[in-house]
Design a protein around this motif. Structure first.
Motif, short mmCIF file in Angstrom:
data_model
loop_
_atom_site.label_atom_id
_atom_site.label_comp_id
_atom_site.label_asym_id
_atom_site.label_seq_id
_atom_site.Cartn_x
_atom_site.Cartn_y
_atom_site.Cartn_z
N CYS A 1 0.92 -0.72 -0.04
CA CYS A 1 -0.03 0.18 -0.10
C CYS A 1 0.81 1.24 -0.02
O CYS A 1 2.41 1.38 0.54
N PRO A 2 0.69 2.32 -0.60
CA PRO A 2 1.07 3.58 -0.36
C PRO A 2 1.81 4.20 0.77
O PRO A 2 2.47 4.50 0.49
N CYS B 1 -3.33 -2.02 -3.93
CA CYS B 1 -4.06 -1.23 -2.63
C CYS B 1 -3.10 0.29 -3.27
O CYS B 1 -2.31 0.12 -3.97
N ASN B 2 -4.34 0.85 -3.28
CA ASN B 2 -4.13 2.50 -3.61
C ASN B 2 -4.85 3.05 -2.26
O ASN B 2 -5.29 2.98 -1.45
N ARG B 3 -4.88 4.21 -3.06
CA ARG B 3 -5.57 5.43 -2.00
C ARG B 3 -7.10 5.24 -1.60
O ARG B 3 -7.64 6.19 -0.98
N GLU C 1 -5.46 0.01 -11.68
CA GLU C 1 -6.09 0.95 -12.15
C GLU C 1 -5.42 2.18 -12.59
O GLU C 1 -4.52 1.93 -13.09
N TYR D 1 -10.33 1.59 -13.65
CA TYR D 1 -9.56 0.54 -13.66
C TYR D 1 -9.84 -0.88 -14.43
O TYR D 1 -10.79 -0.35 -15.55
#
Length: 314
Positions: free
Chosen positions: A208-209, A247-249, A288, A294
């Motif tokens: 994740c970020p 996993c992204n924002r 994404e 997506y």
């Protein structure tokens, strides 16, 4: 004169025969009716048995309110991993076994070209250090890295499926029953560290970020978060064969690698789980392409779907 006599046949008495009662005909009629009902019920069961798989196969995918989808690419056998190339094109893996798997590139306009062949179930694929890293799920095989200058081996492992990166390390999971590992490759030292072992079909890993790392165990239907203490908490449970994580924002995305009625799920930043796409057949990678848009590889129908948010985030 002699008189002629004619012998008439003697009628034999009906010994032991009695007139049939009227109830006999009623019983026979009921037996015939019951037989017809049984035959009809058996036929109906056969039709239902054939119809349920057909219904599952033909039932269209459905998007949650606030989302829509369309078919972007079709007729790509065993489509699995997807990586946008940054130029409007797409890298695609075909998860075919026994050295028949390939890495393709779909250029703008959907023109397909072959980049790699002779692979055994290429499944994981991720952008890594200016190139593309990809794995092979069938047996002991190398994890490769390719760029514009060629392809080289990074490390070997057994049945590697999911790949992820935090920008420096490359993470990989082995899809094995009871003895799979979560691995970390360090490009600076060209070494591999085992972070977890004894995993049961750990198909996916995601970075994740914010630095968190998640992995899934397909048989257990769970997603866990990697922790420094080694007691990895279960983040999600009761899933239907979780097969890919991203996993992204927006949060943590999960695809269910089930043959029928599989879903694409989003665990948002408020820890709420949202089914975004349903009635899928063996969805694999979700990536994404831009905020709110997506791509999903639906392997069971040999196609790539474009999923788009049509409303504000949940």
């Amino acid at each position: 004169m002699t008189a002629e006599t004619t012998a008439f046949p003697l009628r034999q008495p009906a010994i032991g025969k009695r007139p049939r009662p009227r109830s006999h005909w009623l019983i026979a009629s009921l037996d015939r009716l019951a037989a017809r009902w049984l035959l009809a019920a058996f036929t109906l069961l056969l039709l239902l048995g054939a119809g349920i798989p057909a219904w599952r196969h033909l039932y269209p995918a459905t998007a949650a309110p606030g989302w829509s989808y369309r078919v972007q690419l079709d007729a790509i056998e065993r489509v699995s991993a997807l990586v946008p190339d940054g130029q409007g094109g797409l890298y695609i893996s075909q998860e075919i076994q026994d050295g028949k798997g390939r890495i393709l590139r779909a250029a703008p306009g959907d023109r397909l070209s072959q980049l790699e062949s002779g692979l055994s179930k290429p499944d994981g694929m991720v952008r890594y250090r200016g190139g593309i890293a990809f794995s092979q799920e069938q047996g002991e095989h190398p994890v490769y890295w390719m760029n514009g200058e060629g392809t080289r081996q990074l490390f070997s492992a057994d049945s590697v499926e999911g790949l992820a990166t935090d920008g420096h390390y490359l993470y990989a999971v082995e899809d094995l029953h009871g003895n799979g590992r979560l691995l970390r490759y360090d490009p600076e030292t060209d070494s591999v560290t085992t972070l977890r072992s004894g995993l049961d079909q750990a198909e996916a890993v995601a970075s994740c970020p914010d630095g968190r790392l998640f992995y899934s165990e397909k048989v257990r239907g769970q997603v866990r978060q990697l922790t420094l203490g080694g007691q990895d908490p279960v983040v999600l449970d009761g899933l239907r064969e979780p097969g890919f994580l991203m996993c992204n924002r927006e949060g943590l995305w999960i695809t269910e690698d089930a043959t029928h009625q599989a879903r694409v799920l989003l665990l948002d930043r408020r820890n709420q789980l949202h089914p975004v796409l349903a009635h899928l057949r063996s969805p694999q990678t979700i990536v994404e392409t831009e905020p709110g848009r997506y791509l999903v590889a639906e392997q069971g129908r040999n196609r790539v779907l474009e999923l788009e948010r049509a409303s504000a985030e949940p």
